[in-house]
Write an enzyme that holds these catalytic residues in place. Structure first.
Site, PDB file in Angstrom:
ATOM      1  N   CYS A 182      -8.054  -1.713  -4.242  1.00  0.00           N
ATOM      2  CA  CYS A 182      -6.632  -1.427  -4.044  1.00  0.00           C
ATOM      3  C   CYS A 182      -5.816  -2.713  -3.925  1.00  0.00           C
ATOM      4  O   CYS A 182      -4.663  -2.747  -4.318  1.00  0.00           O
ATOM      5  CB  CYS A 182      -6.418  -0.479  -2.873  1.00  0.00           C
ATOM      6  N   CYS A 216       0.854  -1.192   0.000  1.00  0.00           N
ATOM      7  CA  CYS A 216       0.000   0.000   0.000  1.00  0.00           C
ATOM      8  C   CYS A 216       0.887   1.238   0.000  1.00  0.00           C
ATOM      9  O   CYS A 216       0.615   2.226  -0.674  1.00  0.00           O
ATOM     10  CB  CYS A 216      -0.892   0.058   1.242  1.00  0.00           C
ATOM     11  N   HIS A 224       0.801   4.852  -1.642  1.00  0.00           N
ATOM     12  CA  HIS A 224       0.181   5.785  -0.692  1.00  0.00           C
ATOM     13  C   HIS A 224       1.129   6.200   0.420  1.00  0.00           C
ATOM     14  O   HIS A 224       0.686   6.574   1.497  1.00  0.00           O
ATOM     15  CB  HIS A 224      -1.067   5.170  -0.068  1.00  0.00           C
ATOM     16  N   ARG A 283     -13.579  -0.142  -1.897  1.00  0.00           N
ATOM     17  CA  ARG A 283     -12.370   0.654  -2.134  1.00  0.00           C
ATOM     18  C   ARG A 283     -11.115  -0.193  -1.861  1.00  0.00           C
ATOM     19  O   ARG A 283     -10.187  -0.240  -2.638  1.00  0.00           O
ATOM     20  CB  ARG A 283     -12.414   1.903  -1.250  1.00  0.00           C
TER      21      ARG A 283
END
Lengths: 103, 271, 155
Positions: free
Chosen positions: B232, B180, B184, B228
């Site tokens: 991802c 992630c 991000h 969501r």
């Protein structure tokens, strides 16, 4: 059956602003589904809005109006509690009528 | 299907381009115009249509027990919806688990209405009971709009989930060796025109966590937080997580706790 | 009621019948919507659409404004508003030059309704957007380019 619309109507300084969200696919007829078949056109063609029975807007849509259409307009007059009624009809003959009281 | 494969292929390349492009004057002007676009569509967010259906479903007697969800306890007491999702995930004594909004709703649907959670867990997005879940979520999160993200991190169970979430956030793997954090975990990272918030920071987490669930303009769908996250995982080229599984809740705890104090902007409206 | 209407539509083959029924009080007036202008909505190019609307080659007017972003993040939803200070506005239409059929929507404005409407349209690509206004019997228009960035990344 078609899902309800969300209608907001608010009067201010002698003018009523109406905002409408409609629940509709607005299929153009040019999109293919996952198996490659054309999805048939399905879209709202006509819409009328009335205030106390008087027409305040007459609209016609093509399939280029976005999915879950949004519409905002204003008319002179309208008092708290007056009814605004919106009706749409689509190319398959389905229709839906909802109303809201002016806030 | 094709589009999906294409976008998977593109994401890596775009990431590089986006990072290079960021910071130039032209990119800033573009960002400003995009911000104006987002502002224009924020008024009249079609998620209101989903929320309308969700509110009806909340009040409607359904399921084998023919009951409504009006006695559902989302953490603030039976039937309290206002502000509830701003305080989720949280630890629930009755289930002995940390739950996010969707798993808590599943508990209510099971205990109050007798709806088998499997009918939600195993359904496809936008189908059957999962579609109904999505609408109910739209209703509930609308009732927390403008509240502060307020996650109670005192229970030790929450701390454990936070640690698990943080670990997962940095866990690299898959064919691209992404975590992630790859997408991000940087300031000013952008994929094409998507500014990717740095979810490690309070501001980034508040912006990212706080604006989902959201209506997606590109497909006219309403996406829950589970949706969501699921997407991802796909972007990360990881296997799809099981709906409502602990790893998804742990990630939510990590992001929500990091964003604590930020403003809840749900339901969001995204490209 | 609705079912009957559908029958009427099929057999009567037109809204002339609907209008008559409305006039005769058979159906509620709000259901007797104006006939959909198929010719204009399926005309194709901007020029043909303008012709089908009876607008010919309208002059440009500085009194019409288009409220749309310079750049739309997603062509699936492009907010487009049209307003004008022209007096006696009868109708407003939105046309998107590069769409397969240029005409997106038309609005008839009865007296008392302000010449200010907003909606959202799909745009396949970057294109000029036209606002066509019929005021005091005359057609006038304005144009604005809207760039569309179709987010190809990130699903």
């Amino acid at each position: 059956m078609a899902n309800p619309m969300k209608i907001r109507a608010a009067a201010k300084d002698g003018v009523t602003e109406v905002k409408v969200l409609m629940s509709h696919e607005m299929e153009t007829g040019q999109r293919k589904d996952s198996s490659g078949n054309l999805v048939p056109a399905h879209f709202i063609t006509e819409l009328t809005a009335t205030w106390n029975g008087k027409t305040v807007l007459d609209a016609q849509f093509g399939p280029a109006v976005s999915k879950n259409p949004y519409l905002a307009f204003k008319f002179k007059g309208g008092a708290k509690g007056d009814k605004v009624v919106v009706t749409w009809k689509d190319n398959k003959g389905d229709s839906r009528t909802d109303e809201a009281a002016i806030a | 299907m094709n589009y999906r494969m294409l976008s998977q292929g593109l994401a890596g390349a775009c990431l590089v381009l986006g990072t290079l492009g960021a910071g130039s004057a032209q990119a800033d002007a573009t960002t400003d115009e995009i911000a104006r676009y987002r502002e224009m569509i924020a008024d009249g967010n079609p998620s209101e249509l989903f929320a309308l259906q969700g509110e009806e479903l909340w009040k409607q007697k359904r399921g084998p027990r023919n009951a409504s969800l009006e006695q559902c306890d989302l953490g603030l007491g039976p039937g309290v919806v206002k502000g509830a999702s701003a305080r989720l995930p949280r630890y629930f004594k009755d289930t002995g688990r940390v739950q996010d909004l969707e798993t808590r709703l599943m508990t209510c649907m099971e205990t109050l209405q007798g709806i088998d959670p499997k009918t939600i867990i195993n359904a496809a997005w936008g189908k059957g009971e999962r579609e109904k879940m999505q609408a109910i979520v739209a209703y509930v999160v609308t009732e927390s709009h403008g509240e502060k993200i307020d996650i109670d991190m005192k229970p030790p169970q929450m701390k454990k989930m936070y640690e698990l979430g943080k670990m997962t956030f940095y866990y690299r793997g898959g064919p691209m060796d992404f975590s992630c954090a790859t997408c991000h975990g940087d300031k000013d990272k952008r994929i094409r025109l998507q500014d990717l918030p740095d979810l490690r920071t309070q501001a980034g987490a508040a912006a990212g966590w706080g604006s989902w669930p959201a209506y997606r303009v590109s497909n006219g769908q309403f996406w829950t937080m589970q949706h969501r996250l699921n997407d991802c995982f796909r972007q990360q080229r990881f296997p799809e997580p099981i709906y409502g599984s602990d790893v998804t809740i742990a990630l939510s705890v990590y992001m929500a706790a990091t964003g604590n104090g930020g403003t809840v902007m749900t339901p969001g409206i995204k490209r | 009621m609705i079912k009957q209407r559908r029958e009427v539509l099929k057999t009567g083959g037109g809204l002339g019948v609907l209008g008559l029924l409305a006039a005769a009080g058979v159906i509620k007036p709000e259901l007797a919507l104006a006939a959909w202008n198929e010719g204009a909505f399926k005309a194709g190019t901007l020029e043909k659409s303008l012709a089908a609307l009876g607008a010919g080659k309208p002059a440009t007017s500085g009194d019409i404004s288009i409220n749309a972003p310079d750049i739309a993040e997603n062509g699936a939803v492009v907010p487009i508003g049209v307003s004008t200070t022209l007096p006696k506005v009868e109708s407003i239409s939105i046309l998107i030059e590069k769409n397969p059929d240029a005409l997106a929507a038309t609005f008839k404005l009865p007296e008392g309704t302000e010449a200010n409407v907003q909606t959202r349209c799909k745009m396949g690509q970057t294109s000029n957007v036209y606002a066509l206004v019929k005021a005091d019997g005359k057609f006038l228009m304005a144009m604005k380019e809207v760039k569309v960035t179709l987010g190809g990344c990130g699903g």
